[in-house]
Design an enzyme around this catalytic site. Sequence first.
Site, PDB file in Angstrom:
ATOM      1  N   VAL A  58      40.358  35.705 -35.492  1.00 59.78           N
ATOM      2  CA  VAL A  58      39.802  34.875 -34.423  1.00 59.78           C
ATOM      3  C   VAL A  58      38.500  34.197 -34.833  1.00 59.78           C
ATOM      4  O   VAL A  58      38.066  33.239 -34.185  1.00 59.78           O
ATOM      5  CB  VAL A  58      39.584  35.690 -33.130  1.00 59.78           C
ATOM      6  CG1 VAL A  58      40.908  36.185 -32.569  1.00 59.78           C
ATOM      7  CG2 VAL A  58      38.607  36.839 -33.349  1.00 59.78           C
ATOM      8  N   SER A 137      31.705  44.227 -23.272  1.00 59.32           N
ATOM      9  CA  SER A 137      31.261  45.615 -23.444  1.00 59.32           C
ATOM     10  C   SER A 137      30.082  45.849 -22.522  1.00 59.32           C
ATOM     11  O   SER A 137      29.284  44.935 -22.264  1.00 59.32           O
ATOM     12  CB  SER A 137      30.845  45.880 -24.895  1.00 59.32           C
ATOM     13  OG  SER A 137      30.193  47.135 -25.014  1.00 59.32           O
ATOM     14  N   TYR A 150      25.643  43.307 -31.760  1.00 59.00           N
ATOM     15  CA  TYR A 150      26.905  43.417 -31.013  1.00 59.00           C
ATOM     16  C   TYR A 150      26.646  43.211 -29.516  1.00 59.00           C
ATOM     17  O   TYR A 150      27.367  42.460 -28.849  1.00 59.00           O
ATOM     18  CB  TYR A 150      27.511  44.782 -31.280  1.00 59.00           C
ATOM     19  CG  TYR A 150      28.753  45.114 -30.500  1.00 59.00           C
ATOM     20  CD1 TYR A 150      30.000  44.611 -30.880  1.00 59.00           C
ATOM     21  CD2 TYR A 150      28.700  45.965 -29.403  1.00 59.00           C
ATOM     22  CE1 TYR A 150      31.147  44.950 -30.173  1.00 59.00           C
ATOM     23  CE2 TYR A 150      29.837  46.304 -28.696  1.00 59.00           C
ATOM     24  CZ  TYR A 150      31.057  45.793 -29.085  1.00 59.00           C
ATOM     25  OH  TYR A 150      32.193  46.132 -28.385  1.00 59.00           O
ATOM     26  N   ALA A 151      25.611  43.874 -29.001  1.00 66.71           N
ATOM     27  CA  ALA A 151      25.283  43.730 -27.578  1.00 66.71           C
ATOM     28  C   ALA A 151      24.942  42.288 -27.248  1.00 66.71           C
ATOM     29  O   ALA A 151      25.339  41.763 -26.203  1.00 66.71           O
ATOM     30  CB  ALA A 151      24.121  44.650 -27.206  1.00 66.71           C
ATOM     31  N   LYS A 154      28.208  40.330 -27.138  1.00 69.60           N
ATOM     32  CA  LYS A 154      28.978  40.634 -25.933  1.00 69.60           C
ATOM     33  C   LYS A 154      28.282  40.102 -24.675  1.00 69.60           C
ATOM     34  O   LYS A 154      28.936  39.701 -23.708  1.00 69.60           O
ATOM     35  CB  LYS A 154      29.201  42.147 -25.820  1.00 69.60           C
ATOM     36  CG  LYS A 154      30.157  42.706 -26.865  1.00 69.60           C
ATOM     37  CD  LYS A 154      31.540  42.091 -26.770  1.00 69.60           C
ATOM     38  CE  LYS A 154      32.553  42.829 -27.642  1.00 69.60           C
ATOM     39  NZ  LYS A 154      33.910  42.225 -27.549  1.00 69.60           N
TER      40      LYS A 154
END
Length: 244
Positions: A58, A137, A150-151, A154
């Site tokens: 993706v 998340s 990552y946070a 998201k």
Amino acid sequence: MSGNIAVVTGAGSGIGKAIAHAFASRGDRVVAADVNLKAAKDTAQQFPALITAIRVDVADRTQVDALRNETDSTVGAPNILVNAAGWDRTEQFLNATTEFAEKVVAINYLGPVHMCSAFLPAMVAAGTGGRVVNVASDAGRVGSSGESIYAGAKGGVIALTKSLAREMARYRINVNCVCPGPTDTPLFQAQSEKLKEALVKAIPFRRLARPDEVAAPVLFFASDAASFITGQVLSVSGGLTMAG
């Protein structure tokens, strides 16, 4: 056959696999898209007449466009899109390399951007509405130590969901977001034992979520029961996060 066609990314394992199986179990046609084609084919084995496995990264827009073209030619134009593909590893921000940060953002944020950009025009042109469900998340809602990048990615998915919901409402395309907390997936099991134990203890239910417990609200958002719901973010965390 329900008449629905759903494309599910990250369908080779964990939450994505559970979502693909949940759609197929109610009679929907499903494209199980994953960077690991063997894993996607394993997902398809349980419902071979309903699930088609297609490889996609993706993070690569060219591959996403190829996925759209193959989906249209082999299965049909989808009216449901679920962006469940994701990747991360625990890494303190000060130790994170540029390459790591770019990979996290490319998969977790730009992946849904590429998928929506590729598949939404046909949904709009069809004029019959549609559903987009993004799997973000709770790290993107409340933050997570060791997962700063990552946070952030998201959190971007959450903002993307709300913004797309506003733009797509005129076309009767609902866009919503499910935010899992700690879930029993291969990605979670790759964490250290100390971290896993700490997270389980912090969850009021004192256990991890099962992938099928995350799949259930995804199916709700994709159903007629959620026909007047758009731009919403639903936490599935066993009470770990209760942010407004």
